[in-house]
Scaffold this motif. Structure first.
Motif, PDB file in Angstrom:
ATOM      1  N   ALA A   1      -2.957   9.173  -2.364  1.00 24.27           N
ATOM      2  CA  ALA A   1      -1.817   8.606  -1.908  1.00 24.27           C
ATOM      3  C   ALA A   1      -1.896   8.800  -0.108  1.00 24.27           C
ATOM      4  O   ALA A   1      -1.702   7.902   0.658  1.00 24.27           O
TER       5      ALA A   1
ATOM      6  N   ALA B   1       1.065   3.945  -2.766  1.00 18.13           N
ATOM      7  CA  ALA B   1       0.933   5.489  -2.362  1.00 18.13           C
ATOM      8  C   ALA B   1       2.155   6.334  -3.193  1.00 18.13           C
ATOM      9  O   ALA B   1       1.815   7.404  -3.640  1.00 18.13           O
TER      10      ALA B   1
ATOM     11  N   TYR C   1       1.185   7.116  -6.443  1.00 16.13           N
ATOM     12  CA  TYR C   1       0.246   8.230  -6.641  1.00 16.13           C
ATOM     13  C   TYR C   1       0.752   9.520  -6.451  1.00 16.13           C
ATOM     14  O   TYR C   1       0.345  10.590  -7.039  1.00 16.13           O
ATOM     15  N   GLN C   2       1.644   9.695  -5.632  1.00 18.70           N
ATOM     16  CA  GLN C   2       2.110  10.994  -5.058  1.00 18.70           C
ATOM     17  C   GLN C   2       2.974  11.501  -6.235  1.00 18.70           C
ATOM     18  O   GLN C   2       2.867  12.678  -6.616  1.00 18.70           O
TER      19      GLN C   2
ATOM     20  N   LEU D   1      -4.230   5.547   1.044  1.00 19.21           N
ATOM     21  CA  LEU D   1      -3.092   4.579   0.805  1.00 19.21           C
ATOM     22  C   LEU D   1      -2.227   4.181   2.039  1.00 19.21           C
ATOM     23  O   LEU D   1      -1.956   3.259   2.699  1.00 19.21           O
TER      24      LEU D   1
ATOM     25  N   CYS E   1       0.711  -1.325  -0.030  1.00 12.55           N
ATOM     26  CA  CYS E   1      -0.096   0.143   0.099  1.00 12.55           C
ATOM     27  C   CYS E   1       0.849   1.273  -0.250  1.00 12.55           C
ATOM     28  O   CYS E   1       0.655   2.242  -0.625  1.00 12.55           O
ATOM     29  N   SER E   2       1.816   1.212   0.542  1.00  5.99           N
ATOM     30  CA  SER E   2       2.890   2.453   0.654  1.00  5.99           C
ATOM     31  C   SER E   2       3.429   2.392  -0.781  1.00  5.99           C
ATOM     32  O   SER E   2       3.566   3.891  -0.962  1.00  5.99           O
TER      33      SER E   2
END
Length: 244
Positions: free
Chosen positions: A146, A130, A133-134, A149, A126-127
């Protein structure tokens, strides 16, 4: 004929050396044969539907210590593990594609496999999703996605996820409420052995110069961060000690 002692010692030493070389060769050959046999057994289990066996083979081929390291072979086995609903297999495949270690860099595919692992409740996946997405890598950039997540990762006990939620709140425009939330997530990160989380807490408490209790907390958190391997925290703590 009289044989000089030195000649006996040299001859004996040479024999010992040859024996040692022979034993090392036999040991190495035995280890290689054992490794091959183990891989063949794992391969058979993998073909029979063992996700764990597929994952172990992927890990073997990715390992730097492997004689025949092969990232593409690693990706193939991680893919098999992932297809068998192994979250770690999906995650490792995502990393290989994210960083271009197998088949070249592919952010969209990395995002796909991170999401699969994240949906199977693997926090680090998940990290990593994220982060994509960032940056807008392979997915449409979205700060809100982000954050969502990272929060999900944190709830799944991923210290890095907690740290990033804290960092996002620390940059919020509403200081009072954001600072409290940031502290809570930094504490969670520190509890999960994320060194940077401990260090962020140390920096926060250091600013409260009017409170001896805050200064003690700053020292404690700096020491924790240092013990967890953060060099910057070690240097900071060393500087503090010199000033005391």
């Amino acid at each position: 004929m009289i044989v000089k002692p030195s000649t006996i010692h040299k001859s004996f030493g040479l024999n010992l050396l040859l024996l040692a070389i022979g034993l090392c060769f036999l040991s190495s050959a035995s280890a290689i044969n054992t490794g091959v046999a183990e891989r063949e057994a794992l391969d058979a289990k993998c073909e029979q539907g063992s996700a764990e066996a597929c994952y172990q083979l992927g890990h073997f081929y990715e390992s730097e210590s492997a004689i025949d390291q092969d990232y593409e072979m690693a990706a193939e086995y991680y893919k098999k593990a992932c297809d068998l609903n192994d979250a770690q297999g999906c995650f490792e495949l995502g990393k290989l594609l994210n960083f271009g270690w197998a088949y070249g860099k592919s952010y969209p595919d990395a995002a796909k496999y991170y999401k699969m692992a994240c949906d199977m409740e693997l926090g680090p996946a998940c990290s990593n999703l994220a982060y994509l997405y960032q940056a807008g890598h392979g997915v449409e950039a979205s700060a809100s996605e982000a954050l969502k997540l990272f929060e999900q990762a944190c709830n799944l006990k991923d210290g890095e996820g907690c740290l990033n939620v804290g960092l996002i709140y620390a940059k919020d425009k509403a200081p009072e409420s954001a600072d409290k939330q940031a502290n809570e997530y930094f504490e969670k990160a520190c509890e999960l052995k994320e060194a940077q989380g401990c260090y962020e807490l140390s920096l926060i408490y250091t600013k409260d110069t009017n409170s001896s209790e805050s200064q003690e907390k700053a020292k404690t958190y700096a020491e924790q961060a240092c013990q967890l391997g953060l060099e910057e925290a070690c240097q900071n703590r060393s500087d503090q000690i010199q000033k005391e």
